[in-house]
Write an enzyme that holds these catalytic residues in place. Structure first.
Site, PDB file in Angstrom:
ATOM      1  N   CYS A  70       0.903  -1.164   0.000  1.00  0.00           N
ATOM      2  CA  CYS A  70       0.000   0.000   0.000  1.00  0.00           C
ATOM      3  C   CYS A  70       0.934   1.204   0.000  1.00  0.00           C
ATOM      4  O   CYS A  70       1.163   1.839   1.012  1.00  0.00           O
ATOM      5  CB  CYS A  70      -0.896  -0.007   1.230  1.00  0.00           C
ATOM      6  SG  CYS A  70      -1.904  -1.491   1.347  1.00  0.00           S
ATOM      7  N   ALA A  71       1.490   1.497  -1.155  1.00  0.00           N
ATOM      8  CA  ALA A  71       2.752   2.240  -1.208  1.00  0.00           C
ATOM      9  C   ALA A  71       2.634   3.752  -1.330  1.00  0.00           C
ATOM     10  O   ALA A  71       3.528   4.482  -0.907  1.00  0.00           O
ATOM     11  CB  ALA A  71       3.584   1.713  -2.374  1.00  0.00           C
ATOM     12  N   ALA A  72       1.579   4.238  -1.958  1.00  0.00           N
ATOM     13  CA  ALA A  72       1.525   5.668  -2.306  1.00  0.00           C
ATOM     14  C   ALA A  72       1.213   6.530  -1.077  1.00  0.00           C
ATOM     15  O   ALA A  72       0.467   6.090  -0.200  1.00  0.00           O
ATOM     16  CB  ALA A  72       0.459   5.880  -3.370  1.00  0.00           C
ATOM     17  N   PRO A  73       1.778   7.736  -0.994  1.00  0.00           N
ATOM     18  CA  PRO A  73       2.632   8.435  -1.976  1.00  0.00           C
ATOM     19  C   PRO A  73       4.120   8.079  -1.921  1.00  0.00           C
ATOM     20  O   PRO A  73       4.912   8.729  -2.581  1.00  0.00           O
ATOM     21  CB  PRO A  73       2.416   9.906  -1.613  1.00  0.00           C
ATOM     22  CG  PRO A  73       2.178   9.877  -0.128  1.00  0.00           C
ATOM     23  CD  PRO A  73       1.427   8.597   0.146  1.00  0.00           C
ATOM     24  N   GLY A  74       4.508   7.065  -1.144  1.00  0.00           N
ATOM     25  CA  GLY A  74       5.832   6.523  -1.353  1.00  0.00           C
ATOM     26  C   GLY A  74       6.899   6.835  -0.333  1.00  0.00           C
ATOM     27  O   GLY A  74       8.075   6.555  -0.579  1.00  0.00           O
ATOM     28  N   GLY A  75       6.543   7.374   0.823  1.00  0.00           N
ATOM     29  CA  GLY A  75       7.565   7.666   1.835  1.00  0.00           C
ATOM     30  C   GLY A  75       8.333   6.410   2.230  1.00  0.00           C
ATOM     31  O   GLY A  75       9.564   6.428   2.368  1.00  0.00           O
ATOM     32  N   LYS A  76       7.591   5.316   2.396  1.00  0.00           N
ATOM     33  CA  LYS A  76       8.250   4.073   2.847  1.00  0.00           C
ATOM     34  C   LYS A  76       8.931   3.386   1.670  1.00  0.00           C
ATOM     35  O   LYS A  76       9.998   2.793   1.829  1.00  0.00           O
ATOM     36  CB  LYS A  76       7.229   3.168   3.545  1.00  0.00           C
ATOM     37  CG  LYS A  76       6.647   3.859   4.782  1.00  0.00           C
ATOM     38  CD  LYS A  76       5.571   3.077   5.455  1.00  0.00           C
ATOM     39  CE  LYS A  76       4.928   3.886   6.570  1.00  0.00           C
ATOM     40  NZ  LYS A  76       4.115   5.040   6.073  1.00  0.00           N
TER      41      LYS A  76
ATOM     42  N   ASP B  32      -0.177  -0.056  -5.313  1.00  0.00           N
ATOM     43  CA  ASP B  32      -1.236   0.724  -4.660  1.00  0.00           C
ATOM     44  C   ASP B  32      -2.481   0.611  -5.523  1.00  0.00           C
ATOM     45  O   ASP B  32      -2.413   0.421  -6.734  1.00  0.00           O
ATOM     46  CB  ASP B  32      -0.844   2.198  -4.489  1.00  0.00           C
ATOM     47  CG  ASP B  32      -1.652   2.891  -3.400  1.00  0.00           C
ATOM     48  OD1 ASP B  32      -1.140   3.030  -2.260  1.00  0.00           O
ATOM     49  OD2 ASP B  32      -2.811   3.263  -3.677  1.00  0.00           O
TER      50      ASP B  32
ATOM     51  N   CYS C 242      -1.604   3.866  10.853  1.00  0.00           N
ATOM     52  CA  CYS C 242      -1.492   5.116  11.619  1.00  0.00           C
ATOM     53  C   CYS C 242      -2.816   5.366  12.350  1.00  0.00           C
ATOM     54  O   CYS C 242      -3.380   6.446  12.280  1.00  0.00           O
ATOM     55  CB  CYS C 242      -1.123   6.280  10.709  1.00  0.00           C
ATOM     56  SG  CYS C 242      -2.227   6.488   9.300  1.00  0.00           S
TER      57      CYS C 242
END
Ligand SMILES: C[S@@+](CC[C@H](N)C(=O)[O-])C[C@H]1O[C@@H](n2cnc3c(N)ncnc32)[C@H](O)[C@@H]1O
Length: 439
Positions: free
Chosen positions: A251-257, A272, A366
């Site tokens: 669940c990648a977006a917006p991509g911080g991780k 995503d 979160c």
């Protein structure tokens, strides 16, 4: 008529507050340049910034503001009063919580009221109510209780039940603070902290002291760092992907991780469901000069060869993020938690099926709600005899012992990381668990 200095910002703030609290829009979405309908057309960057400050603090302290206004407008506001209530709320936010001169807050609220023909007759009422608010400001502020007044009742009752009276109060107080920004750097965090005039946190992030526009800070153009709350930076650190490892960020977006995993040298598949949000991920990776294989799809049915490491940053109620996004408190409803938990279960099941024996999976949300965190992991372990918890040592990530529960999962409450300066303390509320696969 909107040409009067500062009026357009106040009118925009009132409309956006209404869009969020009554219309269920998000704060970030309302301030996008292509938001429709746009409330910000024609506003210069300074007025946009001012509108955002008003909206953010009004959402953070909405209960306190409404309570004060209800005591001042004795007969209540007329039904279907259009923007009247939101004009009053925006003005009260300035009077109670911002540096706006009182006379400007009152004058502009009166002018905004006159703009709506059906409310023009209430201009005197607005003037009187706001002047009384100024007179009784200290009384209202000293009576305000962050948990009872500024957290919706259903959430306050939940947090009292789950965390107890004192912790629920501490959570609510933390959500009243306005935080500065945290950055994650590709490398040399200590040197970047010095260069940016920030503080290197024990968790490894840089916490800024100043509030300069982000693109103007050193290292932004060069792609040396990105904005990421320090709690949000922990899951990828805990996954600890090694150079060359095949890693899925589901669940990648917006991509911080994704950026953290790619910066560690892993070969990352970033999936995503939202093509739109993946565009932002692509743009972020391009600025950072990092690479990932990007894929649009549903993590609950994703098919791929098994991975050595998997990160699941599941869609959730986001109740832990109310410091930066106070809109979550007013846009989420009690039923959302069960609906999101059902999605998380499906994603987590699929993710575990894609993990190689001996591999590692980090699951995080979160959210402060156990149905989305602890209960998800306990249920996954019951369903999968091959799944085991891999306990997380909080000290290894610069966190105090109380950040972990008895199972070795991190339950980060937003009041962690105390500091005398309210802008420097706290972090996003998160749940983080690490799992292994035996066979
Ligand atoms: C908490 S956000 C992820 C934040 C991201 N990991 C980061 O660090 O920048 C959750 C993401 O899950 C995505 N999402 C929601 N449902 C999904 C699904 N069924 N499959 C894949 N992604 C999904 C949303 O579009 C959203 O981008």
């Amino acid at each position: 008529m909107l040409a009067h200095p500062g009026l357009a910002a106040r009118v925009a703030a009132a409309s956006i507050l209404c869009d969020i609290v009554q219309g269920g829009h998000t704060l970030d979405e309302r301030f996008l340049s292509d938001a429709a309908p746009s409330r910000l057309a024609g506003l210069d960057p300074r007025d946009r910034g001012l509108a955002r400050s008003i909206v953010t603090v009004a959402l953070r302290r909405l209960g306190t503001i409404r309570l004060a206004l209800s005591q001042l407008v004795e007969k209540g506001l007329p039904r279907n009063c259009g923007m009247l209530e939101w004009n009053l709320i925006a003005a009260a936010a300035q009077i109670l919580f911002l540096d706006t001169p009182d006379h400007a807050a009152v004058d502009l609220a009166v002018r905004a009221t006159r703009l709506e023909p059906k409310n023009a007759g209430f201009a005197n009422l607005v003037n009187g109510v706001l002047r009384n608010l100024i007179r009784r400001r200290d009384e209202f502020l000293s009576q305000s209780d962050p948990l009872d007044d500024d957290i919706p009742h259903w959430l306050a009752a939940r947090w009292r039940r789950i965390y107890g009276e004192d912790a629920a109060h501490a959570i609510a107080s933390a959500f009243g603070d306005e935080p500065t920004l945290d950055l994650t750097v590709k490398a040399d965090a200590a040197a970047w902290a010095e260069r940016l005039g920030g503080r290197l946190l024990p968790t490894g992030s840089i916490r800024l002291e100043s509030h300069a526009p982000i693109p103007e800070l050193p290292g932004y153009e060069e792609g040396e760092w990105w904005v990421q709350d320090t709690a949000a930076a922990l899951p990828a650190r805990i996954l600890d992907a090694k150079p060359g490892h095949r890693v899925a960020d589901l669940c990648a977006a917006p991509g911080g991780k994704t950026a953290q995993l790619a910066a560690a040298g892993a070969r990352v598949t970033a999936l995503d469901k939202s093509a739109e949000r993946l565009k932002a991920l692509s743009a972020n990776l391009a600025r950072l000069k990092l690479e990932a294989a990007i894929s649009v799809g549903d993590a609950a049915s994703f098919k791929a060869e098994p991975f050595e490491a998997i990160l699941v940053d599941a869609p959730c109620s986001a109740t832990g993020t109310a410091r930066r996004s106070p809109d979550v408190l007013w846009t989420k409803k009690p039923g959302d938690i069960a609906a999101l938990a059902a999605i998380q279960t499906k994603i987590l099941d699929r993710a575990f099926s894609l993990l190689k024996p001996g591999g590692v999976l980090v699951y995080c949300v979160c959210s402060l709600e156990p149905e989305e965190g602890e209960a998800q992991i306990a249920a996954l372990l019951r369903r999968n005899p091959d799944a085991v918890r891999d306990p997380i040592d909080p000290a290894a990530y610069g966190l105090p012992a109380e950040a972990a529960n008895a199972e070795g999962e991190l339950r980060l409450l937003p009041n962690l990381l105390p500091h005398e300066d309210s802008r420097q303390r706290g972090l996003d509320g998160f749940f983080i668990a690490r799992l292994g696969r035996l066979r």
